[in-house]
Motif scaffolding. Structure first.
Motif, PDB file in Angstrom:
ATOM      1  N   LYS A   2      49.744 -13.606 117.039  1.00  0.00           N
ATOM      2  CA  LYS A   2      49.398 -13.087 118.369  1.00  0.00           C
ATOM      3  C   LYS A   2      49.345 -11.561 118.309  1.00  0.00           C
ATOM      4  CE  LYS A   2      49.590 -17.259 120.005  1.00  0.00           C
ATOM      5  NZ  LYS A   2      48.339 -17.979 120.347  1.00  0.00           N
ATOM      6  N   PRO A   3      48.490 -10.946 119.125  1.00  0.00           N
ATOM      7  CA  PRO A   3      48.410  -9.482 119.144  1.00  0.00           C
ATOM      8  C   PRO A   3      49.776  -8.860 119.468  1.00  0.00           C
ATOM      9  CG  PRO A   3      46.597 -10.449 120.379  1.00  0.00           C
ATOM     10  CD  PRO A   3      47.558 -11.565 120.080  1.00  0.00           C
ATOM     11  N   THR A   4      50.107  -7.774 118.789  1.00  0.00           N
ATOM     12  CA  THR A   4      51.347  -7.050 119.043  1.00  0.00           C
ATOM     13  C   THR A   4      51.113  -5.567 118.830  1.00  0.00           C
ATOM     14  OG1 THR A   4      53.661  -6.786 118.366  1.00  0.00           O
ATOM     15  CG2 THR A   4      52.081  -7.413 116.655  1.00  0.00           C
ATOM     16  N   ASP A   5      51.802  -4.740 119.619  1.00  0.00           N
ATOM     17  CA  ASP A   5      51.663  -3.290 119.464  1.00  0.00           C
ATOM     18  C   ASP A   5      52.524  -2.780 118.320  1.00  0.00           C
ATOM     19  OD1 ASP A   5      49.812  -2.953 121.469  1.00  0.00           O
ATOM     20  OD2 ASP A   5      51.356  -2.759 123.025  1.00  0.00           O
ATOM     21  N   THR A   6      53.689  -3.351 118.157  1.00  0.00           N
ATOM     22  CA  THR A   6      54.619  -2.861 117.130  1.00  0.00           C
ATOM     23  C   THR A   6      54.710  -3.872 115.984  1.00  0.00           C
ATOM     24  OG1 THR A   6      56.446  -3.814 118.413  1.00  0.00           O
ATOM     25  CG2 THR A   6      55.939  -1.475 118.757  1.00  0.00           C
ATOM     26  N   ASN A   7      55.634  -4.784 116.078  1.00  0.00           N
ATOM     27  CA  ASN A   7      55.753  -5.819 115.049  1.00  0.00           C
ATOM     28  C   ASN A   7      56.428  -7.053 115.632  1.00  0.00           C
ATOM     29  OD1 ASN A   7      58.188  -3.720 114.548  1.00  0.00           O
ATOM     30  ND2 ASN A   7      58.904  -5.791 114.098  1.00  0.00           N
ATOM     31  N   ALA A   8      56.174  -8.191 115.013  1.00  0.00           N
ATOM     32  CA  ALA A   8      56.775  -9.448 115.455  1.00  0.00           C
ATOM     33  C   ALA A   8      56.822 -10.388 114.249  1.00  0.00           C
ATOM     34  CB  ALA A   8      55.964 -10.067 116.586  1.00  0.00           C
ATOM     35  N   SER A   9      57.669 -11.413 114.368  1.00  0.00           N
ATOM     36  CA  SER A   9      57.785 -12.366 113.263  1.00  0.00           C
ATOM     37  C   SER A   9      58.118 -13.749 113.798  1.00  0.00           C
ATOM     38  CB  SER A   9      58.862 -11.918 112.272  1.00  0.00           C
ATOM     39  OG  SER A   9      60.129 -11.904 112.884  1.00  0.00           O
ATOM     40  N   VAL A  10      57.743 -14.740 113.024  1.00  0.00           N
ATOM     41  CA  VAL A  10      58.056 -16.131 113.320  1.00  0.00           C
ATOM     42  C   VAL A  10      58.512 -16.783 112.021  1.00  0.00           C
ATOM     43  CG1 VAL A  10      57.174 -18.356 114.107  1.00  0.00           C
ATOM     44  CG2 VAL A  10      56.305 -16.238 115.131  1.00  0.00           C
ATOM     45  N   SER A  11      59.594 -17.558 112.098  1.00  0.00           N
ATOM     46  CA  SER A  11      60.059 -18.257 110.896  1.00  0.00           C
ATOM     47  C   SER A  11      60.643 -19.611 111.299  1.00  0.00           C
ATOM     48  CB  SER A  11      61.102 -17.424 110.157  1.00  0.00           C
ATOM     49  OG  SER A  11      62.244 -17.217 110.950  1.00  0.00           O
ATOM     50  N   PHE A  12      60.468 -20.579 110.449  1.00  0.00           N
ATOM     51  CA  PHE A  12      61.057 -21.895 110.685  1.00  0.00           C
ATOM     52  C   PHE A  12      61.131 -22.641 109.355  1.00  0.00           C
ATOM     53  CE2 PHE A  12      56.518 -22.183 111.509  1.00  0.00           C
ATOM     54  CZ  PHE A  12      56.125 -23.265 110.737  1.00  0.00           C
ATOM     55  N   THR A  13      61.961 -23.666 109.325  1.00  0.00           N
ATOM     56  CA  THR A  13      62.180 -24.457 108.120  1.00  0.00           C
ATOM     57  C   THR A  13      61.978 -25.930 108.420  1.00  0.00           C
ATOM     58  OG1 THR A  13      63.784 -22.846 107.289  1.00  0.00           O
ATOM     59  CG2 THR A  13      63.832 -25.052 106.316  1.00  0.00           C
ATOM     60  N   LEU A  14      61.155 -26.574 107.593  1.00  0.00           N
ATOM     61  CA  LEU A  14      60.957 -28.015 107.669  1.00  0.00           C
ATOM     62  C   LEU A  14      61.485 -28.646 106.386  1.00  0.00           C
ATOM     63  CD1 LEU A  14      57.308 -28.080 109.098  1.00  0.00           C
ATOM     64  CD2 LEU A  14      59.472 -28.190 110.368  1.00  0.00           C
ATOM     65  N   ALA A  15      61.436 -29.954 106.311  1.00  0.00           N
ATOM     66  CA  ALA A  15      61.976 -30.638 105.134  1.00  0.00           C
ATOM     67  C   ALA A  15      61.220 -30.264 103.870  1.00  0.00           C
ATOM     68  CB  ALA A  15      61.934 -32.148 105.355  1.00  0.00           C
ATOM     69  N   ALA A  16      59.901 -30.036 103.987  1.00  0.00           N
ATOM     70  CA  ALA A  16      59.083 -29.801 102.797  1.00  0.00           C
ATOM     71  C   ALA A  16      58.606 -28.368 102.644  1.00  0.00           C
ATOM     72  CB  ALA A  16      57.868 -30.734 102.810  1.00  0.00           C
TER      73      ALA A  16
ATOM     74  N   GLU B  11      57.498 -18.111 106.894  1.00  0.00           N
ATOM     75  CA  GLU B  11      57.746 -16.815 107.537  1.00  0.00           C
ATOM     76  C   GLU B  11      56.396 -16.181 107.823  1.00  0.00           C
ATOM     77  OE1 GLU B  11      60.460 -13.991 107.146  1.00  0.00           O
ATOM     78  OE2 GLU B  11      62.125 -15.155 106.344  1.00  0.00           O
ATOM     79  N   VAL B  12      56.187 -15.766 109.067  1.00  0.00           N
ATOM     80  CA  VAL B  12      54.968 -15.057 109.456  1.00  0.00           C
ATOM     81  C   VAL B  12      55.396 -13.709 110.043  1.00  0.00           C
ATOM     82  CG1 VAL B  12      52.902 -15.058 110.904  1.00  0.00           C
ATOM     83  CG2 VAL B  12      53.762 -17.214 109.941  1.00  0.00           C
ATOM     84  N   PHE B  13      54.800 -12.633 109.513  1.00  0.00           N
ATOM     85  CA  PHE B  13      55.148 -11.291 109.993  1.00  0.00           C
ATOM     86  C   PHE B  13      53.872 -10.591 110.425  1.00  0.00           C
ATOM     87  CE2 PHE B  13      56.835  -7.081 110.249  1.00  0.00           C
ATOM     88  CZ  PHE B  13      58.192  -7.241 110.462  1.00  0.00           C
ATOM     89  N   MET B  14      53.928  -9.951 111.622  1.00  0.00           N
ATOM     90  CA  MET B  14      52.775  -9.268 112.199  1.00  0.00           C
ATOM     91  C   MET B  14      53.123  -7.826 112.512  1.00  0.00           C
ATOM     92  SD  MET B  14      52.146 -12.456 114.766  1.00  0.00           S
ATOM     93  CE  MET B  14      53.897 -12.863 114.608  1.00  0.00           C
ATOM     94  N   VAL B  15      52.173  -6.916 112.277  1.00  0.00           N
ATOM     95  CA  VAL B  15      52.353  -5.509 112.655  1.00  0.00           C
ATOM     96  C   VAL B  15      51.151  -5.066 113.462  1.00  0.00           C
ATOM     97  CG1 VAL B  15      53.784  -4.958 110.648  1.00  0.00           C
ATOM     98  CG2 VAL B  15      51.318  -4.674 110.498  1.00  0.00           C
ATOM     99  N   GLY B  16      51.376  -4.154 114.413  1.00  0.00           N
ATOM    100  CA  GLY B  16      50.320  -3.641 115.276  1.00  0.00           C
ATOM    101  C   GLY B  16      50.099  -2.161 115.080  1.00  0.00           C
ATOM    102  N   PRO B  17      49.224  -1.581 115.866  1.00  0.00           N
ATOM    103  CA  PRO B  17      48.851  -0.169 115.692  1.00  0.00           C
ATOM    104  C   PRO B  17      49.982   0.812 115.973  1.00  0.00           C
ATOM    105  CG  PRO B  17      47.848  -1.089 117.679  1.00  0.00           C
ATOM    106  CD  PRO B  17      48.438  -2.233 116.944  1.00  0.00           C
ATOM    107  N   SER B  18      50.992   0.400 116.749  1.00  0.00           N
ATOM    108  CA  SER B  18      52.084   1.325 117.103  1.00  0.00           C
ATOM    109  C   SER B  18      53.371   1.000 116.354  1.00  0.00           C
ATOM    110  CB  SER B  18      52.336   1.259 118.617  1.00  0.00           C
ATOM    111  OG  SER B  18      51.175   1.567 119.355  1.00  0.00           O
ATOM    112  N   VAL B  19      53.258   0.344 115.225  1.00  0.00           N
ATOM    113  CA  VAL B  19      54.443  -0.029 114.467  1.00  0.00           C
ATOM    114  C   VAL B  19      55.201   1.228 114.031  1.00  0.00           C
ATOM    115  CG1 VAL B  19      53.164  -0.113 112.286  1.00  0.00           C
ATOM    116  CG2 VAL B  19      55.288  -1.420 112.544  1.00  0.00           C
ATOM    117  N   THR B  20      56.519   1.166 114.118  1.00  0.00           N
ATOM    118  CA  THR B  20      57.360   2.321 113.764  1.00  0.00           C
ATOM    119  C   THR B  20      58.051   2.142 112.418  1.00  0.00           C
ATOM    120  OG1 THR B  20      59.205   1.332 114.987  1.00  0.00           O
ATOM    121  CG2 THR B  20      57.775   2.880 116.176  1.00  0.00           C
TER     122      THR B  20
END
Length: 518
Positions: A47-61, A65-74
């Protein structure tokens, strides 16, 4: 989305469980299907983000990890992406800055627990018949919804070993390419019994595979190790004598009729070729990280070795002229055999062959050993010219030996037959090596050791034949070591001998001492 992922992975798990009855092509097809499907599913998390965001989850198999950075990331750099058995360091900030329109980027990191059952280690095709073992979980790293996917720097992966490392085995960092594991663009940075760090210049699906020699090949592996040590020692010795020969050609005073241009350039070409090859093999792990550098080195080696062979041929032709008593040639022919013309021939022929080869197949350079690739017949860009030169040199060599042998029989009858035979035998062997004829031994695997020793010692034989066994040079050596403080003009030697005027003062048959060169 996790429900869909579970369904996809469960289906692939059922296929992998029955892998014994499934063809390799079907396993590869299903593996590719899972990888593409998962990548499309994970792109929905971005998803669009100005700074940064992340999503992580664990399944059996799988761990995701998903990491996103935007134009205003510090952040100066994103945190290391970590799963149970692997971690990834990627310059996502730099990639985002290269996306001029959005100034954003997103990376998905997936670590699969059972993917090795589909993408089996046996899909890693190598020339050696070894046992392949998957040493890590299979991971996928991909850029999602990112316009410019060009990496700003190599990506490093740290893999935890999931199998026990066997001493004497080799580890390879590999990536999945449709139907097989390959190593192009990936190299091992460091490894120990528990972890391996890989560096790759592109993103894909990665793993670490261990190659173990089969029991019957253990002895061959030890033999190869001993052969590498022998090769290292022989090449270093050869480099020393190449250097001594060049110093002698440069510093000693030679008769006006002596033309050493072929020998000097032969020494220069082979000295640089052997030195570059030696350094490349010693630092291969570092060079392999840069595929372009590896390809450039293989091209330079191709040029240097080919120019060395051309100079061997020129040396054989000049010696043939000497033996045929053609030293008193016309002024027109003297111009043809001038040093400048010989240099043009010596290097232009090799340069043209390399240029044409690179133009026909630029990807033919840069094998795993930073040499010419063996596939698609590209190796004949080297072997073809070498075979032609070896054939011509063998013909000239046989003619020269026959001519000199018949000539020597009529000279110096007082010299014992045994002494003459010993001199002839050694000098024949020496010239056989100098003219490169010993490279013919490379066509037989059984003669690998003589081939290695003789061809690494071309510099040694050049130094012996043209320097040590040259009476004029020996006398200059004696004066230099006895009276080093004397002026150079005092060390010049004037030897009055009845000589057959020839191309070189040592390439002659003399009445006083049956010396002949090579």
């Amino acid at each position: 989305m996790t429900d869909v992922l579970n369904m996809v992975l469960n289906t692939s798990g059922e296929i992998s469980e029955s892998s014994s009855s499934v063809s390799s092509a079907e396993l590869a097809f299903n593996g590719n299907h899972v990888l593409k499907t998962n990548e499309k599913l994970l792109s929905t998390l971005v998803k669009p983000t100005d700074t940064n965001a992340s999503v992580s989850f664990t399944l059996a198999a799988v761990e995701v990890e998903v990491f996103m950075v935007g134009p205003s990331v510090t952040l100066d750099k994103i945190p290391r992406l970590v799963t149970t058995n692997c971690s990834v360091d990627i310059d996502l900030i730099g990639i985002a800055k290269n996306n001029n329109e959005t100034r954003s980027a997103a990376v998905a990191f997936m670590s699969y627990n059972t993917m090795e059952n589909l993408l089996k280690p046996d899909f890693f095709n190598t020339s050696a018949d070894t046992i392949k073992t998957m040493m890590s979980t299979v991971i996928s790293v991909t850029l999602l919804k990112t316009t410019n996917t060009k990496l700003t720097k190599p990506v490093n992966f740290t893999f935890k070993h999931i199998s026990e490392f066997e001493p004497g085995s080799s580890l390879s960092c590999v990536y999945w390419n449709i139907s097989e594991w390959i190593v192009d663009g990936c190299s091992v940075l460091k490894t120990n019994r528990s972890y391996t760090v890989c560096s790759c210049v592109h993103l894909s699906t990665f793993a670490v595979i261990m190659q173990t020699n089969r029991p019957s090949e253990v002895r061959e592996h030890l033999y190869d190790s001993e052969l590498n040590v022998l090769n290292l020692v022989c090449v270093i010795v050869g480099l020393v004598f190449f250097s001594l020969a060049l110093l002698t050609f440069a510093l000693c005073q030679w008769s006006p009729g002596v033309n050493n241009v072929a020998r000097i350039n032969l020494c220069v070409s082979l000295l640089l070729a052997h030195l570059l090859f030696l350094l490349t093999q010693q630092f291969l792990s570092l060079i392999r990280r840069h595929q372009v550098l590896c390809a450039v080195i293989s091209g330079v080696l191709h040029f240097l070795f080919l120019s060395g062979f051309v100079w061997m041929f020129i040396e054989a032709v000049l010696l043939f002229i000497c033996v045929k008593n053609l030293s008193q040639i016309s002024s027109k022919r003297r111009g043809v055999l001038s040093s400048g013309f010989l240099c043009v021939i010596g290097y232009t022929v090799a340069l043209v062959v390399v240029a044409v080869s690179a133009g026909v197949d630029p990807k033919g350079y840069g094998s795993e050993k930073c040499w010419i690739k063996m596939d698609k017949g590209f190796i004949w860009s080297f072997q073809g010219p070498v075979c032609v030169i070896l054939a011509l040199n063998m013909i000239l060599f046989i003619y020269i030996i026959i001519s000199l042998t018949s000539t020597l029989k009529n000279l110096n009858a007082e010299v014992s037959h045994m002494k003459r035979t010993k001199n002839m035998t050694f000098k024949t062997l020496a010239q056989f090596v100098v003219l490169g004829c010993s490279w013919i031994l490379g066509f037989w695997k059984e003669l690998e050791i003589p081939f290695l020793i003789l061809n690494s010692q071309q510099g040694t034989f050049i130094f012996l034949v043209y320097c040590v066994f040259n009476n004029q040079v020996r006398q200059q050596y004696r004066k230099f070591f006895r009276r080093p403080s004397r002026n150079s003009e005092d060390t010049s030697i004037h030897i009055q001998q009845r000589k057959c005027h020839s191309y070189t003062s040592h390439s002659v048959v003399t009445v006083s001492d049956t010396n002949f060169t090579s």
